[in-house]
Design a protein around this motif. Structure first.
Motif, PDB file in Angstrom:
ATOM      1  N   LYS A 299       0.833  -1.201   0.000  1.00 47.52           N
ATOM      2  CA  LYS A 299       0.000   0.000   0.000  1.00 47.52           C
ATOM      3  C   LYS A 299       0.870   1.255   0.000  1.00 47.52           C
ATOM      4  CE  LYS A 299      -3.735   2.555   0.659  1.00 47.52           C
ATOM      5  NZ  LYS A 299      -4.722   2.795  -0.409  1.00 47.52           N
ATOM      6  N   SER A 300       1.926   1.243   0.795  1.00 51.66           N
ATOM      7  CA  SER A 300       2.829   2.387   0.870  1.00 51.66           C
ATOM      8  C   SER A 300       3.482   2.652  -0.477  1.00 51.66           C
ATOM      9  CB  SER A 300       3.900   2.128   1.935  1.00 51.66           C
ATOM     10  OG  SER A 300       4.835   3.183   1.976  1.00 51.66           O
ATOM     11  N   SER A 301       3.947   1.599  -1.140  1.00 48.40           N
ATOM     12  CA  SER A 301       4.602   1.756  -2.443  1.00 48.40           C
ATOM     13  C   SER A 301       3.635   2.293  -3.483  1.00 48.40           C
ATOM     14  CB  SER A 301       5.172   0.405  -2.901  1.00 48.40           C
ATOM     15  OG  SER A 301       6.143  -0.066  -1.991  1.00 48.40           O
ATOM     16  N   GLU A 302       2.391   1.809  -3.444  1.00 50.98           N
ATOM     17  CA  GLU A 302       1.388   2.265  -4.403  1.00 50.98           C
ATOM     18  C   GLU A 302       1.093   3.756  -4.206  1.00 50.98           C
ATOM     19  OE1 GLU A 302      -2.463   3.432  -5.772  1.00 50.98           O
ATOM     20  OE2 GLU A 302      -2.118   2.966  -3.665  1.00 50.98           O
ATOM     21  N   MET A 303       1.006   4.197  -2.943  1.00 51.48           N
ATOM     22  CA  MET A 303       0.755   5.609  -2.655  1.00 51.48           C
ATOM     23  C   MET A 303       1.931   6.472  -3.081  1.00 51.48           C
ATOM     24  SD  MET A 303      -0.982   5.330   1.118  1.00 51.48           S
ATOM     25  CE  MET A 303      -0.821   7.087   1.355  1.00 51.48           C
ATOM     26  N   LEU A 304       3.140   5.996  -2.830  1.00 50.21           N
ATOM     27  CA  LEU A 304       4.325   6.765  -3.196  1.00 50.21           C
ATOM     28  C   LEU A 304       4.387   6.965  -4.712  1.00 50.21           C
ATOM     29  CD1 LEU A 304       6.721   8.119  -1.816  1.00 50.21           C
ATOM     30  CD2 LEU A 304       8.011   6.007  -2.098  1.00 50.21           C
ATOM     31  N   GLY A 305       3.877   5.998  -5.468  1.00 54.12           N
ATOM     32  CA  GLY A 305       3.856   6.116  -6.920  1.00 54.12           C
ATOM     33  C   GLY A 305       2.908   7.189  -7.411  1.00 54.12           C
ATOM     34  N   ARG A 306       1.941   7.589  -6.570  1.00 52.34           N
ATOM     35  CA  ARG A 306       0.987   8.635  -6.950  1.00 52.34           C
ATOM     36  C   ARG A 306       1.213   9.938  -6.182  1.00 52.34           C
ATOM     37  NH1 ARG A 306      -4.208   7.493  -5.683  1.00 52.34           N
ATOM     38  NH2 ARG A 306      -3.911   5.579  -4.513  1.00 52.34           N
ATOM     39  N   LEU A 328      12.606  10.039  -1.511  1.00 50.66           N
ATOM     40  CA  LEU A 328      11.826   9.600  -0.354  1.00 50.66           C
ATOM     41  C   LEU A 328      11.886   8.083  -0.204  1.00 50.66           C
ATOM     42  CD1 LEU A 328       8.688  11.902  -0.735  1.00 50.66           C
ATOM     43  CD2 LEU A 328      10.612  12.200   0.830  1.00 50.66           C
ATOM     44  N   ALA A 329      11.832   7.375  -1.321  1.00 47.45           N
ATOM     45  CA  ALA A 329      11.897   5.909  -1.272  1.00 47.45           C
ATOM     46  C   ALA A 329      13.262   5.447  -0.783  1.00 47.45           C
ATOM     47  CB  ALA A 329      11.603   5.334  -2.656  1.00 47.45           C
ATOM     48  N   GLU A 330      14.330   6.078  -1.268  1.00 43.26           N
ATOM     49  CA  GLU A 330      15.684   5.701  -0.852  1.00 43.26           C
ATOM     50  C   GLU A 330      15.902   5.932   0.631  1.00 43.26           C
ATOM     51  OE1 GLU A 330      18.737   7.528  -3.214  1.00 43.26           O
ATOM     52  OE2 GLU A 330      18.978   5.652  -4.335  1.00 43.26           O
ATOM     53  N   MET A 331      15.323   7.021   1.149  1.00 45.07           N
ATOM     54  CA  MET A 331      15.498   7.362   2.568  1.00 45.07           C
ATOM     55  C   MET A 331      14.461   6.672   3.456  1.00 45.07           C
ATOM     56  SD  MET A 331      16.384  11.408   2.342  1.00 45.07           S
ATOM     57  CE  MET A 331      17.623  12.026   1.216  1.00 45.07           C
ATOM     58  N   LYS A 332      13.617   5.826   2.847  1.00 43.12           N
ATOM     59  CA  LYS A 332      12.583   5.089   3.578  1.00 43.12           C
ATOM     60  C   LYS A 332      11.635   6.028   4.317  1.00 43.12           C
ATOM     61  CE  LYS A 332      15.511   1.002   4.093  1.00 43.12           C
ATOM     62  NZ  LYS A 332      16.127   0.026   5.018  1.00 43.12           N
ATOM     63  N   MET A 344     -11.088  12.425   6.436  1.00 42.14           N
ATOM     64  CA  MET A 344      -9.891  12.386   5.606  1.00 42.14           C
ATOM     65  C   MET A 344      -8.842  11.467   6.212  1.00 42.14           C
ATOM     66  SD  MET A 344      -7.352  15.520   4.448  1.00 42.14           S
ATOM     67  CE  MET A 344      -8.527  16.289   3.339  1.00 42.14           C
ATOM     68  N   LYS A 345      -8.177  10.679   5.351  1.00 40.73           N
ATOM     69  CA  LYS A 345      -7.085   9.824   5.786  1.00 40.73           C
ATOM     70  C   LYS A 345      -5.765  10.470   5.386  1.00 40.73           C
ATOM     71  CE  LYS A 345      -9.665   5.475   5.531  1.00 40.73           C
ATOM     72  NZ  LYS A 345      -9.755   4.134   4.900  1.00 40.73           N
ATOM     73  N   ILE A 346      -4.955  10.815   6.377  1.00 40.14           N
ATOM     74  CA  ILE A 346      -3.645  11.433   6.155  1.00 40.14           C
ATOM     75  C   ILE A 346      -2.576  10.419   6.545  1.00 40.14           C
ATOM     76  CG2 ILE A 346      -2.090  13.293   6.856  1.00 40.14           C
ATOM     77  CD1 ILE A 346      -4.547  15.025   7.355  1.00 40.14           C
ATOM     78  N   CYS A 347      -1.582  10.250   5.689  1.00 42.75           N
ATOM     79  CA  CYS A 347      -0.527   9.276   5.964  1.00 42.75           C
ATOM     80  C   CYS A 347       0.778   9.990   6.315  1.00 42.75           C
ATOM     81  CB  CYS A 347      -0.325   8.353   4.769  1.00 42.75           C
ATOM     82  SG  CYS A 347      -1.785   7.338   4.438  1.00 42.75           S
ATOM     83  N   LEU A 348       1.556   9.378   7.180  1.00 42.97           N
ATOM     84  CA  LEU A 348       2.783   9.976   7.699  1.00 42.97           C
ATOM     85  C   LEU A 348       3.946   9.021   7.532  1.00 42.97           C
ATOM     86  CD1 LEU A 348       1.240  11.209  11.080  1.00 42.97           C
ATOM     87  CD2 LEU A 348       1.629  12.627   9.065  1.00 42.97           C
ATOM     88  N   SER A 349       5.128   9.583   7.322  1.00 47.38           N
ATOM     89  CA  SER A 349       6.340   8.770   7.257  1.00 47.38           C
ATOM     90  C   SER A 349       6.870   8.518   8.661  1.00 47.38           C
ATOM     91  CB  SER A 349       7.408   9.501   6.436  1.00 47.38           C
ATOM     92  OG  SER A 349       7.973  10.576   7.195  1.00 47.38           O
ATOM     93  N   THR A 350       7.954   7.777   8.737  1.00 50.20           N
ATOM     94  CA  THR A 350       8.697   7.654   9.984  1.00 50.20           C
ATOM     95  C   THR A 350       9.124   9.049  10.445  1.00 50.20           C
ATOM     96  OG1 THR A 350       9.534   5.505   9.308  1.00 50.20           O
ATOM     97  CG2 THR A 350      10.764   6.645  11.028  1.00 50.20           C
ATOM     98  N   LEU A 351       9.150   9.290  11.741  1.00 47.30           N
ATOM     99  CA  LEU A 351       9.626  10.570  12.262  1.00 47.30           C
ATOM    100  C   LEU A 351      11.151  10.638  12.134  1.00 47.30           C
ATOM    101  CD1 LEU A 351       7.524  11.045  15.529  1.00 47.30           C
ATOM    102  CD2 LEU A 351       6.861  11.388  13.152  1.00 47.30           C
ATOM    103  N   PHE A 352      11.669  11.844  11.900  1.00 45.55           N
ATOM    104  CA  PHE A 352      13.118  12.024  11.843  1.00 45.55           C
ATOM    105  C   PHE A 352      13.482  13.356  12.481  1.00 45.55           C
ATOM    106  CE2 PHE A 352      11.296  13.558   7.872  1.00 45.55           C
ATOM    107  CZ  PHE A 352      11.935  14.769   7.638  1.00 45.55           C
TER     108      PHE A 352
END
Length: 608
Positions: A299-306, A328-332, A344-352
């Motif tokens: 699911k994450s990969s599919e969203m990143l593609g859009r 973004l993909a390289e840095m995970k 609304m559904k909001i998605c978040l990456s790992t915190l840094f």
């Protein structure tokens, strides 16, 4: 504030400052309440209470703590001494007498504590009258290894250096990273333990070290599993003993007293009719804990593609390039968590962590069939998460300052996101990544000095003007008197409608509790913060309006003097700042201002 004391006994600690001669190898003795003579005593044939040497030492330390904080109830001056003294002279005499009595208490080999004193101390502890700040100030009076002439930073660091894990822990506190953590040395240790840090962290006592302990262990929990993680836990405990010596032993006994105080609270609740004044009064139970969901990799990969990124070119680090989804993909940093805000559904990456020390995340907000990429960061000055609409470039192309949109209130994220981000930090910690600033800036507009026109999605989707033109929130060139800060009933907070509760950290106030309350008409959410002393302020007022593709509300309110912080810049404090309580260029606003604001009085009153 009373100066440091000499050790209880001349030769009471080993050369490494870790423990007293009579303390067993596993550190400070934790004294269970059932072992103490004021509970149910165990008698030997001679009728005397039996305590081991370790138990006696722990009891002695607890008695000193109780006796120290019981001094407040004693008569400090006699009527004869009062005669002829002015108010200032009387205050000075009382202050000196209090210091002298407390010093004598700590220097007494066998302090005598009555059952009544102990009961009163536990009541004050559980009610919050004796705070973490008071505990830290007490511990500062106990001489630590850093200030022991025979030990000091050099010998402490020599001991620490034998365990690379301890060096890594200290390096995190000192601001080093994965590339330069080995630069940690005795001089850095001295700076770390000797003063309060620029960012407000205070590692002079174990009280301040607790936050680092949780922060570090949570951060490596998912990376260092099993035996490796347990090794870090043991290293953390050993490090505390080296850093604080006898101060650590007193800290452990203070914590045992806190547990005992809490246990006695539960007993009172079970045996009382109604709610007693000494029991903690609960906030109404209608609190919704916002949940987040881990996304599957597919699911994450599919969203990143859009995903769509609209940020300006980055010109830092000697390069000029745009942030891409490939980066973004390289840095995970693809979508990792899903948070529901309204519909609304909001998605978040790992915190840094950013170079500024603040936490950040990459957000993916739906817009049609695409996902707009946004940057969020935790503003440590207010303890809340914000959206980054733009930044000002420095001469070398890096970030000089963060943009605040039309107003700070217009970039603060909705409460459900605040809660979810805090939960993610607590459960999973954060990552250390290279080029963190490039990722963070890559989603935003870049301004050169002098530029001041907002554009892009922010300008199109967020209202340019505050929604509350009819609020009288400012005085004429100075702060409005606190008792005049009023608001009509329908827009005021309903303290029976608690929407969320969580803990965060604020630079000037340390760890604070945050609570959000709906207004009576449901159109606003009032966000209150309280520090460990119970000092309270209104951090933000959220307008419940449609969500934008930024993850922000469309509308916002400017609340003026309603959102006066606990520590205000002197230039804005006016006649209300407390000159005896400052944080650099700021003055505390509690005594003279915040405690007299009617809404804050209502909030504090409903918790009593």
């Amino acid at each position: 504030m009373f100066g440091r004391l000499k050790s209880d006994r001349q030769d009471s600690r080993s050369i490494d400052g870790m423990r007293d001669i009579n303390t067993p190898e596993n550190g400070a003795v934790l004294l269970d309440a059932n072992d103490l003579p004021w509970m149910e005593e165990t008698k030997d044939v001679a009728g005397e209470a039996k305590l081991t040497a370790e138990q006696q030492q722990a009891k002695n330390q607890q008695d000193k703590i109780i006796a120290f904080f019981s001094i407040d109830a004693k008569t400090l001056v006699t009527p004869e001494e009062i005669v002829g003294l002015g108010s200032k002279g009387l205050r000075d005499l009382k202050r000196k007498r209090l210091q002298d009595l407390r010093r004598m208490t700590l220097e007494t080999e066998d302090p005598q504590v009555t059952a009544e004193q102990r009961k009163e101390f536990l009541r004050r502890l559980r009610s919050g009258e004796i705070s973490r700040v008071d505990e830290a100030n007490f511990l500062l009076l106990i001489r630590d290894p850093l200030n022991t002439p025979s030990i000091g930073a050099e010998k402490m660091f020599e001991k620490i250096a034998a365990d690379p894990r301890q060096i890594q822990i200290l390096a995190v506190a000192a601001g080093y990273n994965l590339k330069n953590w080995q630069k940690m040395d005795a001089e850095s240790l001295d700076k770390l333990l000797g003063t309060v840090q620029v960012n407000g962290d205070d590692y002079r006592t174990p009280v301040g070290f607790r936050r680092l302990e949780k922060y570090f262990l949570d951060g490596i929990r998912t990376k260092a599993k099993g035996q490796v993680y347990q090794c870090y836990v043991r290293s953390m405990k050993e490090l505390e003993k080296i850093l604080y010596g006898k101060r650590y032993a007193y800290y452990k006994q203070f914590e045992e007293l806190r547990k005992l105080a809490q246990n006695s609270t539960e007993v009172e609740r079970e045996g009382s009719v109604g709610v007693s004044r000494t029991a903690r009064v609960e906030i109404p139970k209608r609190v919704t804990k916002e949940k987040f969901m881990r996304l599957l990799t597919e699911k994450s990969s599919e969203m990143l593609g859009r995903a769509v990124i609209d940020g300006d070119v980055w010109r830092g680090n000697g390069k000029e390039e745009y942030l891409s989804t490939h980066d973004l993909a390289e840095m995970k940093l693809g979508p990792m968590y899903e948070v529901v805000v309204g519909e609304m559904k909001i998605c978040l990456s790992t915190l840094f962590r950013l170079p500024s020390g603040q936490l950040a995340t990459v957000a993916y907000v739906p817009e049609g069939r695409s996902w707009k990429v946004r940057s969020y960061y935790q503003n440590n000055d207010i303890g809340l998460w914000c959206y980054l609409p733009n930044y000002v470039r420095s001469k070398d192309g890096r970030i000089e300052s963060y943009g605040l949109g039309y107003s700070m209130a217009s970039v603060i994220l909705p409460l459900p996101l605040q809660v979810a981000l805090r939960q993610i930090e607590e459960k999973f910690g954060f990552e250390t990544i290279s080029d963190a600033e490039f990722v963070f800036a890559g989603t935003a507009q870049a301004w050169e000095n002098g530029q001041d026109k907002l554009g892009g999605d922010y300008a199109r989707e967020v209202s340019a003007d505050a929604i509350n033109h009819d609020f009288e929130v400012y005085g004429r060139g100075r702060k409005k008197a606190p008792y005049t800060l009023g608001i009509d009933y329908r827009r005021s907070p309903d303290f029976g409608q608690c929407r969320a509760r969580f803990v965060t950290s604020v630079t000037d106030a340390g760890r604070v509790q945050v609570e959000g309350f709906s207004s009576h008409d449901g159109q606003m959410v009032w966000v209150f913060c309280s520090d460990s002393k119970g000092r309270t302020w209104i951090a933000h007022v959220e307008v419940v309006s449609p969500l934008t593709s930024l993850g922000l509300r469309r509308d916002w309110a400017i609340m003026g003097d309603f959102v006066t912080p606990l520590y205000e810049y002197t230039s804005r404090a006016g006649i209300y700042g407390d000159r005896d309580d400052t944080r650099g260029p700021k003055q505390c606003m509690w005594n003279n201002y915040l405690s007299n604001v009617p809404l804050i009085q209502q909030y504090v009153g409903q918790k009593d």
